[in-house]
Design a protein around this motif. Structure first.
Motif, PDB file in Angstrom:
ATOM      1  N   LEU A 169       7.352   4.619   5.422  1.00 35.56           N
ATOM      2  CA  LEU A 169       7.078   3.415   4.637  1.00 35.56           C
ATOM      3  C   LEU A 169       5.605   3.372   4.213  1.00 35.56           C
ATOM      4  O   LEU A 169       5.277   3.118   3.046  1.00 35.56           O
ATOM      5  N   LEU A 170       4.697   3.632   5.151  1.00 38.43           N
ATOM      6  CA  LEU A 170       3.261   3.567   4.847  1.00 38.43           C
ATOM      7  C   LEU A 170       2.872   4.637   3.823  1.00 38.43           C
ATOM      8  O   LEU A 170       2.071   4.385   2.923  1.00 38.43           O
ATOM      9  N   ARG A 171       3.478   5.823   3.948  1.00 42.64           N
ATOM     10  CA  ARG A 171       3.156   6.898   3.002  1.00 42.64           C
ATOM     11  C   ARG A 171       3.701   6.577   1.621  1.00 42.64           C
ATOM     12  O   ARG A 171       3.007   6.744   0.611  1.00 42.64           O
ATOM     13  N   ALA A 172       4.932   6.094   1.560  1.00 53.31           N
ATOM     14  CA  ALA A 172       5.549   5.815   0.261  1.00 53.31           C
ATOM     15  C   ALA A 172       4.879   4.623  -0.421  1.00 53.31           C
ATOM     16  O   ALA A 172       4.688   4.615  -1.637  1.00 53.31           O
ATOM     17  N   ALA A 173       4.504   3.616   0.357  1.00 56.00           N
ATOM     18  CA  ALA A 173       3.897   2.415  -0.232  1.00 56.00           C
ATOM     19  C   ALA A 173       2.455   2.693  -0.642  1.00 56.00           C
ATOM     20  O   ALA A 173       1.937   2.083  -1.571  1.00 56.00           O
ATOM     21  N   ALA A 174       1.820   3.624   0.081  1.00 52.52           N
ATOM     22  CA  ALA A 174       0.421   3.970  -0.176  1.00 52.52           C
ATOM     23  C   ALA A 174      -0.453   2.719  -0.177  1.00 52.52           C
ATOM     24  O   ALA A 174      -1.345   2.580  -1.009  1.00 52.52           O
ATOM     25  N   LEU A 175      -0.170   1.821   0.769  1.00 54.30           N
ATOM     26  CA  LEU A 175      -1.066   0.680   0.950  1.00 54.30           C
ATOM     27  C   LEU A 175      -1.131   0.316   2.426  1.00 54.30           C
ATOM     28  O   LEU A 175      -0.223   0.634   3.194  1.00 54.30           O
ATOM     29  N   PRO A 176      -2.235  -0.326   2.850  1.00 55.28           N
ATOM     30  CA  PRO A 176      -2.341  -0.760   4.240  1.00 55.28           C
ATOM     31  C   PRO A 176      -1.408  -1.942   4.478  1.00 55.28           C
ATOM     32  O   PRO A 176      -1.304  -2.826   3.623  1.00 55.28           O
ATOM     33  N   VAL A 177      -0.706  -1.949   5.598  1.00 55.36           N
ATOM     34  CA  VAL A 177       0.276  -3.007   5.871  1.00 55.36           C
ATOM     35  C   VAL A 177      -0.152  -3.823   7.098  1.00 55.36           C
ATOM     36  O   VAL A 177      -0.234  -3.297   8.207  1.00 55.36           O
ATOM     37  N   ALA A 178      -0.462  -5.094   6.854  1.00 50.06           N
ATOM     38  CA  ALA A 178      -0.800  -5.997   7.959  1.00 50.06           C
ATOM     39  C   ALA A 178       0.502  -6.420   8.605  1.00 50.06           C
ATOM     40  O   ALA A 178       1.429  -6.847   7.916  1.00 50.06           O
ATOM     41  N   ALA A 179       0.582  -6.295   9.934  1.00 47.82           N
ATOM     42  CA  ALA A 179       1.834  -6.653  10.598  1.00 47.82           C
ATOM     43  C   ALA A 179       1.626  -7.074  12.038  1.00 47.82           C
ATOM     44  O   ALA A 179       1.187  -6.281  12.856  1.00 47.82           O
ATOM     45  N   PRO A 180       1.971  -8.315  12.358  1.00 46.00           N
ATOM     46  CA  PRO A 180       2.084  -8.724  13.754  1.00 46.00           C
ATOM     47  C   PRO A 180       3.488  -8.392  14.234  1.00 46.00           C
ATOM     48  O   PRO A 180       4.310  -7.900  13.454  1.00 46.00           O
ATOM     49  N   SER A 181       3.774  -8.648  15.504  1.00 49.20           N
ATOM     50  CA  SER A 181       5.137  -8.483  15.980  1.00 49.20           C
ATOM     51  C   SER A 181       6.035  -9.475  15.235  1.00 49.20           C
ATOM     52  O   SER A 181       5.604 -10.565  14.863  1.00 49.20           O
ATOM     53  N   ALA A 182       7.293  -9.072  14.997  1.00 51.05           N
ATOM     54  CA  ALA A 182       8.201  -9.844  14.146  1.00 51.05           C
ATOM     55  C   ALA A 182       8.960 -10.894  14.945  1.00 51.05           C
ATOM     56  O   ALA A 182      10.183 -10.812  15.130  1.00 51.05           O
ATOM     57  N   ASN A 183       8.227 -11.882  15.436  1.00 50.24           N
ATOM     58  CA  ASN A 183       8.827 -12.976  16.203  1.00 50.24           C
ATOM     59  C   ASN A 183       8.046 -14.255  15.929  1.00 50.24           C
ATOM     60  O   ASN A 183       6.911 -14.193  15.471  1.00 50.24           O
TER      61      ASN A 183
END
Ligand code: TXA
Ligand code: MG
Length: 333
Positions: A133-147
């Motif tokens: 996903l990170l390679r294909a999107a080619a953007l930094p992804v901000a992500a906390p735990s999904a709860n």
């Protein structure tokens, strides 16, 4: 909002699902995805509005900064103004992997990500889906735990839906996460660096690479203070059901509570004899296996409408540090 769910092979991620996730991220939407630790709820880290939507979906206080996920160390370096030798050595040794480094923040990182602070947390996750996903999107992804904020982290797609269904755009269901607890977080802006959150990468292993590291700061419950690290608030990672930790085996406590008429769950260590009307989960006696199982076991007991969950604490040795950290936060009032 309807949450779309796509099943994805965690070893060989389906490009169609990845393409759909990239589309959602590029258009400012929210995607939940598996990592090797727990599921994350991600947005384009450069897009402040998208990042704010993560806080809204989680009910997360805006003074809790987020981790930015990138495909490699080069991507991480672009988000910081200062990349020191120690960071380079840790990145070379442990990335991709469950290690988060806190570094001086670069200009492209919006305030929404860092809670206005001068540092940014970065990590390269070791999950084929996240990396694809990170390679294909080619953007930094901000992500906390999904709860929802403060509650148990999700190690299964079902946990994400139970907590956040209808509050985000797309869920990639890649099955259960391997490590089961959140990444180790190290603040690289102090001398010596400081362990902010224990996790799958052990303190001793970090020290072998870069020398001395201080153990975390004091826990804080001051809601207005900028949090040095949100995971350091005393209560965190908690089930709704009251949790009671007991040293050693705990059977006597379980029996007593049961006799008093309480509905009891027991997170036991290794195999124990069944007790009538008590929900028992026997946990592995090895720290990594225990961690992998911990949140799923707590989610399961939490869903069973119990009055109390008794937890038999593992030994107080360094190899169990992360487990003790999470259990004590889950049990705090
Ligand atoms: O394993 C993980 O780290 C997962 C997956 C999704 O990558 N993410 C995660 O994020 O656990 P979250 O938001 O639930 O926890 C964020 C942690 C905080 O407890 C804090 O320790 C740290 O990241 N953090 C983020 N930004 C920080 C900063 N600028 N300074 C200090 N700590 C920061
Ligand atoms: Mg969290």
């Amino acid at each position: 909002m309807r949450t779309e769910v796509l099943t994805i092979d965690s070893l060989c991620p389906n490009p169609v699902a990845i393409t759909r996730a990239v589309e959602v991220l590029r258009s400012g939407g929210l995607v939940a995805f598996p990592t090797e630790t727990v599921y994350g709820l991600g947005a384009d880290a450069r897009n402040a509005a998208a990042v704010r939507a993560i806080f809204a979906a989680k009910g997360r206080p805006s003074n809790n900064p987020l981790i930015v996920h990138v495909a490699d160390a080069t991507g991480a370096r672009l988000l910081t103004t200062f990349w020191n030798d120690a960071a380079e050595q840790l990145a070379a040794r442990f990335w991709p992997g469950p290690l988060t480094l806190v570094l001086p923040r670069g200009n492209i990182v919006p305030d929404a990500v860092t809670a206005g602070g001068s540092t940014v947390a970065v990590r390269v996750p070791a999950h084929p889906v996240t990396l694809a996903l990170l390679r294909a999107a080619a953007l930094p992804v901000a992500a906390p735990s999904a709860n929802r904020a403060g509650s148990l982290s999700p190690t299964l797609a079902a946990h994400v839906l139970a907590s956040l269904d209808g509050r985000f755009d797309l869920l990639l269901d890649g099955g259960s996460t391997a490590r089961g607890v959140e990444s180790t977080v190290v603040d690289m802006t102090t001398h010596p660096p400081r362990l902010l959150r224990p996790g799958p990468i052990a303190l001793a292993d970090l020290k072998r690479v870069i020398g001395p590291i201080n153990r975390g700061g004091a826990a804080t419950d001051d809601r207005d203070a900028p949090l040095p690290s949100p995971g350091m608030s005393r209560r965190h990672y908690a089930p709704r059901t009251r949790l009671e930790c007991v040293e050693r085996n705990g059977e006597a406590r379980v029996q007593l509570l049961r006799k008093e008429g309480h509905k009891v769950g027991w997170l036991a260590l290794a195999d124990v004899a069944a007790i009538p009307s008590v929900r028992v989960i026997a946990m592995p006696l090895e720290p990594a296996a225990y961690a992998a199982r911990l949140y799923a076991a707590l989610h399961e007991l939490d869903a069973a409408s119990l009055d109390v969950i008794v937890v038999s604490l593992p030994p107080r040795t360094d190899e169990w540090l992360t487990i003790h950290d999470r259990l004590s936060r889950a049990a705090a009032d």
